[in-house]
Design a protein around this motif. Structure first.
Motif, PDB file in Angstrom:
ATOM      1  N   LEU A   1       1.001  -1.256   0.055  1.00 21.91           N
ATOM      2  CA  LEU A   1       0.125  -0.035  -0.138  1.00 21.91           C
ATOM      3  C   LEU A   1       0.832   1.194   0.024  1.00 21.91           C
ATOM      4  O   LEU A   1       0.255   2.378  -0.010  1.00 21.91           O
ATOM      5  CB  LEU A   1      -1.132   0.103   1.285  1.00 21.91           C
ATOM      6  CG  LEU A   1      -2.165  -1.081   1.221  1.00 21.91           C
ATOM      7  CD1 LEU A   1      -2.614  -0.885   2.661  1.00 21.91           C
ATOM      8  CD2 LEU A   1      -2.900  -0.814   0.065  1.00 21.91           C
ATOM      9  N   GLN A   2       2.305   1.182   0.046  1.00 25.29           N
ATOM     10  CA  GLN A   2       3.100   2.101   0.072  1.00 25.29           C
ATOM     11  C   GLN A   2       2.762   2.974   1.187  1.00 25.29           C
ATOM     12  O   GLN A   2       2.733   4.397   0.998  1.00 25.29           O
ATOM     13  CB  GLN A   2       3.098   2.968  -1.093  1.00 25.29           C
ATOM     14  CG  GLN A   2       3.622   2.219  -2.237  1.00 25.29           C
ATOM     15  CD  GLN A   2       3.497   2.854  -3.666  1.00 25.29           C
ATOM     16  OE1 GLN A   2       3.473   3.998  -4.002  1.00 25.29           O
ATOM     17  NE2 GLN A   2       3.466   2.128  -4.596  1.00 25.29           N
ATOM     18  N   LEU A   3       2.774   2.626   2.464  1.00 24.22           N
ATOM     19  CA  LEU A   3       2.305   3.158   3.639  1.00 24.22           C
ATOM     20  C   LEU A   3       3.411   2.823   4.509  1.00 24.22           C
ATOM     21  O   LEU A   3       4.330   1.847   4.410  1.00 24.22           O
ATOM     22  CB  LEU A   3       1.054   2.945   4.383  1.00 24.22           C
ATOM     23  CG  LEU A   3      -0.229   3.144   3.485  1.00 24.22           C
ATOM     24  CD1 LEU A   3      -1.358   2.531   4.243  1.00 24.22           C
ATOM     25  CD2 LEU A   3      -0.540   4.643   3.570  1.00 24.22           C
ATOM     26  N   SER A   4       3.608   3.425   5.724  1.00 21.68           N
ATOM     27  CA  SER A   4       4.484   3.253   6.938  1.00 21.68           C
ATOM     28  C   SER A   4       3.879   1.961   7.630  1.00 21.68           C
ATOM     29  O   SER A   4       2.869   1.806   7.529  1.00 21.68           O
ATOM     30  CB  SER A   4       4.854   4.322   7.744  1.00 21.68           C
ATOM     31  OG  SER A   4       3.611   4.577   8.589  1.00 21.68           O
ATOM     32  N   GLU A   5       5.067   1.107   8.230  1.00 22.03           N
ATOM     33  CA  GLU A   5       4.504   0.152   9.003  1.00 22.03           C
ATOM     34  C   GLU A   5       3.755   0.448  10.127  1.00 22.03           C
ATOM     35  O   GLU A   5       2.728  -0.036  10.333  1.00 22.03           O
ATOM     36  CB  GLU A   5       5.693  -0.656   9.353  1.00 22.03           C
ATOM     37  CG  GLU A   5       6.145  -1.584   8.524  1.00 22.03           C
ATOM     38  CD  GLU A   5       7.270  -2.543   8.953  1.00 22.03           C
ATOM     39  OE1 GLU A   5       6.755  -3.196  10.142  1.00 22.03           O
ATOM     40  OE2 GLU A   5       8.316  -2.748   8.268  1.00 22.03           O
TER      41      GLU A   5
END
Length: 60
Positions: free
Chosen positions: A15-19
């Motif tokens: 999702l190209q988000l931070s963990e």
């Protein structure tokens, strides 16, 4: 071969988000997930359904 079950790290990458953001969304139930022991896992089909709902205008 594509994985059916993903870790939070894999979901974040996908999702190209931070963990950290991904963990928060999983813990709130926004992203459908389940726990095995202390580890969260996400079924890719459930994640894709969630994405489709977002595309239809549903808000996080």
């Amino acid at each position: 071969m594509e994985r059916e079950i993903m870790t939070v790290s894999q979901v974040a990458d996908y999702l190209q988000l931070s963990e950290m953001t991904t963990y928060k969304l999983v813990q709130k139930g926004t992203i459908p997930a389940f726990k095995i022991g202390s580890h969260w896992r996400v079924k890719k089909d459930d994640l894709n359904e969630c994405i489709e709902r977002l595309k239809q205008g549903e808000r996080l």
